[in-house]
Write a protein that holds these residues in place. Structure first.
Motif, mmCIF file in Angstrom:
data_model
loop_
_atom_site.group_PDB
_atom_site.id
_atom_site.type_symbol
_atom_site.label_atom_id
_atom_site.label_comp_id
_atom_site.label_asym_id
_atom_site.label_seq_id
_atom_site.Cartn_x
_atom_site.Cartn_y
_atom_site.Cartn_z
ATOM 1 N N GLN A 1 -11.252 -6.447 -5.511
ATOM 2 C CA GLN A 1 -10.226 -7.417 -5.175
ATOM 3 C C GLN A 1 -9.483 -7.065 -3.888
ATOM 4 O O GLN A 1 -8.824 -7.903 -3.290
ATOM 5 C CB GLN A 1 -9.218 -7.552 -6.332
ATOM 6 C CG GLN A 1 -9.726 -8.370 -7.495
ATOM 7 C CD GLN A 1 -10.141 -9.769 -7.069
ATOM 8 O OE1 GLN A 1 -9.328 -10.606 -6.709
ATOM 9 N NE2 GLN A 1 -11.442 -10.016 -7.093
ATOM 10 N N ARG A 2 -9.582 -5.809 -3.464
ATOM 11 C CA ARG A 2 -8.838 -5.376 -2.279
ATOM 12 C C ARG A 2 -9.780 -4.809 -1.225
ATOM 13 O O ARG A 2 -10.706 -4.062 -1.537
ATOM 14 C CB ARG A 2 -7.799 -4.327 -2.661
ATOM 15 C CG ARG A 2 -7.067 -3.715 -1.477
ATOM 16 C CD ARG A 2 -6.003 -2.734 -1.907
ATOM 17 N NE ARG A 2 -4.897 -3.410 -2.592
ATOM 18 C CZ ARG A 2 -3.701 -2.856 -2.753
ATOM 19 N NH1 ARG A 2 -3.460 -1.644 -2.294
ATOM 20 N NH2 ARG A 2 -2.757 -3.501 -3.387
ATOM 21 N N ALA A 3 -9.533 -5.196 0.021
ATOM 22 C CA ALA A 3 -10.246 -4.632 1.163
ATOM 23 C C ALA A 3 -9.244 -3.893 2.038
ATOM 24 O O ALA A 3 -8.132 -4.388 2.261
ATOM 25 C CB ALA A 3 -10.949 -5.724 1.966
ATOM 26 N N VAL A 4 -9.627 -2.719 2.518
ATOM 27 C CA VAL A 4 -8.722 -1.892 3.323
ATOM 28 C C VAL A 4 -9.376 -1.591 4.668
ATOM 29 O O VAL A 4 -10.533 -1.168 4.729
ATOM 30 C CB VAL A 4 -8.385 -0.570 2.600
ATOM 31 C CG1 VAL A 4 -7.584 0.344 3.522
ATOM 32 C CG2 VAL A 4 -7.598 -0.848 1.327
ATOM 33 N N ILE A 5 -8.630 -1.829 5.732
ATOM 34 C CA ILE A 5 -9.075 -1.474 7.085
ATOM 35 C C ILE A 5 -8.083 -0.474 7.656
ATOM 36 O O ILE A 5 -6.885 -0.771 7.775
ATOM 37 C CB ILE A 5 -9.149 -2.698 8.017
ATOM 38 C CG1 ILE A 5 -10.035 -3.793 7.424
ATOM 39 C CG2 ILE A 5 -9.661 -2.290 9.391
ATOM 40 C CD1 ILE A 5 -10.047 -5.072 8.255
ATOM 41 N N ASP A 6 -8.548 0.721 7.990
ATOM 42 C CA ASP A 6 -7.748 1.707 8.708
ATOM 43 C C ASP A 6 -8.239 1.715 10.152
ATOM 44 O O ASP A 6 -9.455 1.899 10.386
ATOM 45 C CB ASP A 6 -7.905 3.099 8.097
ATOM 46 C CG ASP A 6 -7.212 3.227 6.748
ATOM 47 O OD1 ASP A 6 -6.376 2.364 6.423
ATOM 48 O OD2 ASP A 6 -7.525 4.175 6.000
ATOM 49 N N PHE A 7 -7.347 1.528 11.108
ATOM 50 C CA PHE A 7 -7.801 1.463 12.502
ATOM 51 C C PHE A 7 -6.819 2.159 13.436
ATOM 52 O O PHE A 7 -5.619 2.224 13.168
ATOM 53 C CB PHE A 7 -8.056 0.015 12.932
ATOM 54 C CG PHE A 7 -6.861 -0.902 12.869
ATOM 55 C CD1 PHE A 7 -6.206 -1.294 14.021
ATOM 56 C CD2 PHE A 7 -6.404 -1.397 11.648
ATOM 57 C CE1 PHE A 7 -5.119 -2.161 13.974
ATOM 58 C CE2 PHE A 7 -5.318 -2.256 11.590
ATOM 59 C CZ PHE A 7 -4.672 -2.638 12.758
ATOM 60 N N SER A 8 -7.380 2.682 14.519
ATOM 61 C CA SER A 8 -6.576 3.425 15.489
ATOM 62 C C SER A 8 -7.302 3.435 16.817
ATOM 63 O O SER A 8 -8.389 2.840 16.960
ATOM 64 C CB SER A 8 -6.353 4.866 15.009
ATOM 65 O OG SER A 8 -7.566 5.603 15.094
ATOM 66 N N ARG B 1 -2.876 0.631 8.738
ATOM 67 C CA ARG B 1 -3.671 0.164 7.590
ATOM 68 C C ARG B 1 -3.389 -1.304 7.317
ATOM 69 O O ARG B 1 -2.240 -1.752 7.307
ATOM 70 C CB ARG B 1 -3.355 0.982 6.349
ATOM 71 C CG ARG B 1 -3.948 0.394 5.060
ATOM 72 C CD ARG B 1 -3.967 1.369 3.921
ATOM 73 N NE ARG B 1 -4.954 2.426 4.133
ATOM 74 C CZ ARG B 1 -5.373 3.260 3.175
ATOM 75 N NH1 ARG B 1 -4.898 3.142 1.944
ATOM 76 N NH2 ARG B 1 -6.265 4.194 3.432
ATOM 77 N N LEU B 2 -4.476 -2.026 7.081
ATOM 78 C CA LEU B 2 -4.392 -3.419 6.656
ATOM 79 C C LEU B 2 -5.101 -3.542 5.313
ATOM 80 O O LEU B 2 -6.303 -3.294 5.211
ATOM 81 C CB LEU B 2 -5.064 -4.336 7.684
ATOM 82 C CG LEU B 2 -5.208 -5.808 7.288
ATOM 83 C CD1 LEU B 2 -3.848 -6.434 7.011
ATOM 84 C CD2 LEU B 2 -5.961 -6.577 8.369
ATOM 85 N N ALA B 3 -4.348 -3.885 4.284
ATOM 86 C CA ALA B 3 -4.909 -4.095 2.946
ATOM 87 C C ALA B 3 -4.830 -5.583 2.628
ATOM 88 O O ALA B 3 -3.748 -6.183 2.670
ATOM 89 C CB ALA B 3 -4.142 -3.285 1.910
ATOM 90 N N ASP C 1 0.848 -1.188 0.000
ATOM 91 C CA ASP C 1 0.000 0.000 0.000
ATOM 92 C C ASP C 1 0.885 1.239 0.000
ATOM 93 O O ASP C 1 1.911 1.284 0.678
ATOM 94 C CB ASP C 1 -0.915 -0.004 1.235
ATOM 95 C CG ASP C 1 -1.839 1.185 1.275
ATOM 96 O OD1 ASP C 1 -2.864 1.158 0.574
ATOM 97 O OD2 ASP C 1 -1.525 2.153 2.008
ATOM 98 N N ASP C 2 0.487 2.248 -0.785
ATOM 99 C CA ASP C 2 1.297 3.465 -0.893
ATOM 100 C C ASP C 2 0.619 4.663 -0.241
ATOM 101 O O ASP C 2 0.875 5.810 -0.595
ATOM 102 C CB ASP C 2 1.596 3.774 -2.361
ATOM 103 C CG ASP C 2 0.331 3.947 -3.203
ATOM 104 O OD1 ASP C 2 -0.773 3.830 -2.639
ATOM 105 O OD2 ASP C 2 0.452 4.187 -4.424
#
Length: 261
Positions: free
Chosen positions: A157-164, A138-140, A92-93
Motif C-alpha cells: 500500500q505504500r511506496a517510498v522514494i529516498d532521493f538526494s 523521503r517521499l512516501a 513517515d517516522d
C-alpha cells in the motif's frame, strides 16, 4: 441362477457409469472474482514493499529533474472504462526530512487506470534542489481508497522514494545481488564501478542489465581492481588498495565476491 449372479456386477457397473456421465454432462459452476477492485503497488516479491533510492549523481547531463516510474497493479476484473485513483503523501517516522510537493517533487494532476488494463505506472517527477547536496529527502505515497478501488495487500500500500544529490546505494542492489560476486554496496565500490565503466550506474542497473553483460562487467571490474591495487604508483601514493569508505583510512578494502564490502 449362476448366469443372473454373473450379470449383477455388470449391471451395477453400467448403472454407475450412466450416473457418472449424467453428472459430468451438467454445466459446472466456475467460481469468479466477486469482490470489488483493489489497487496496490507492484513489487518483485509479495513480501516486499515498493522502495526506490535515487541519486542525481547518476545523471551526467546536469539534469534538474528526473521521473521515477512507480508500478502498480489492480486486483479484480478489467473494465472497458478509464478508472481514476488518488495518492496522498503518507506520514513517515524514518527521521528523514519529508519531500515537499511543488518544491521537491510533482505528481500528475490526474492518475488513471487505462481501459482494459490491470497494471500501470505513476510518474513521479523529482526536482533537484541545493538541499539535496547535504540531505536525503523521503517521499512516501499511499493510495486513497474509495468508490473505485479498495486497498490491496498491506505491504504493497505504500511506496517510498529516498532521493538526494549524493552517492547512494541503487535500490536494485538488493540482497540477491549481495550474495552474488557484486557483494555488499559501499561508497568506495560504487565510485570504483562508475570510474571503470565510465558512467554512473542507474538505480535500476541490476534489473535492466542482461545477466551475460553483468558477468562481463564483473570480470572487467575484478581485473581492473587487481591491476589498480597492484600498481606500484598507486601503492606508493596510498591510493591502493581501494577502500570501502574513501574518507576512512581504516575501512576495509573492496572486493568483488559474495557478501564482501
Amino acid at each position: 441362477m449362476r448366469n443372473i449372479l454373473l450379470q449383477l456386477p455388470a449391471t451395477a457397473f453400467a448403472l454407475c457409469l450412466s450416473v457418472f456421465l449424467a453428472t459430468s454432462c451438467r454445466e459446472d459452476h466456475i467460481p469468479t472474482y466477486s469482490g470489488g477492485a483493489r489497487i496496490q503497488w507492484l513489487t518483485r516479491f509479495v513480501s516486499d514493499s515498493l522502495r526506490v533510492d535515487f541519486s542525481f549523481t547518476s545523471l551526467t547531463g546536469g539534469e534538474t529533474s528526473y521521473v521515477v516510474e512507480l508500478p502498480f497493479k489492480v486486483i479484480g476484473p478489467a473494465t472497458g472504462q478509464e478508472r481514476t485513483f488518488t495518492l496522498r503523501q503518507a506520514d513517515d517516522d524514518s527521521g528523514l526530512p519529508a519531500a515537499v510537493e511543488g518544491t521537491d517533487y510533482t505528481l500528475p494532476e490526474h492518475l488513471t487506470v487505462a481501459p482494459g488494463a490491470l497494471q500501470g505506472t505513476v510518474p513521479v517527477t523529482l526536482l533537484r534542489t541545493a538541499a539535496l547536496d547535504t540531505v536525503t529527502k523521503r517521499l512516501a505515497l499511499e493510495f486513497v481508497t474509495g468508490s473505485e478501488f479498495g486497498p490491496g495487500a498491506r505491504l504493497q500500500q505504500r511506496a517510498v522514494i529516498d532521493f538526494s544529490n549524493q552517492l547512494s546505494r541503487p535500490s536494485s542492489w538488493d540482497y540477491i545481488v549481495e550474495w552474488q560476486d557484486w557483494g555488499v554496496w559501499s561508497r568506495g565500490k560504487h565510485l570504483f564501478i562508475n570510474q571503470v565503466l565510465g558512467k554512473p550506474i542507474a538505480d535500476d542497473f541490476f534489473l535492466v542489465t542482461d545477466a551475460t553483460l553483468l558477468r562481463i562487467y564483473l570480470d572487467t571490474l575484478k581485473k581492473a581492481l587487481d591491476r589498480f591495487n597492484n600498481d606500484p604508483d598507486n601503492i606508493a601514493s596510498g591510493k591502493a588498495p581501494v577502500l570501502s569508505d574513501p574518507n576512512d583510512p581504516k575501512s576495509a578494502p573492496i572486493s568483488f565476491s559474495s557478501q564482501s564490502v
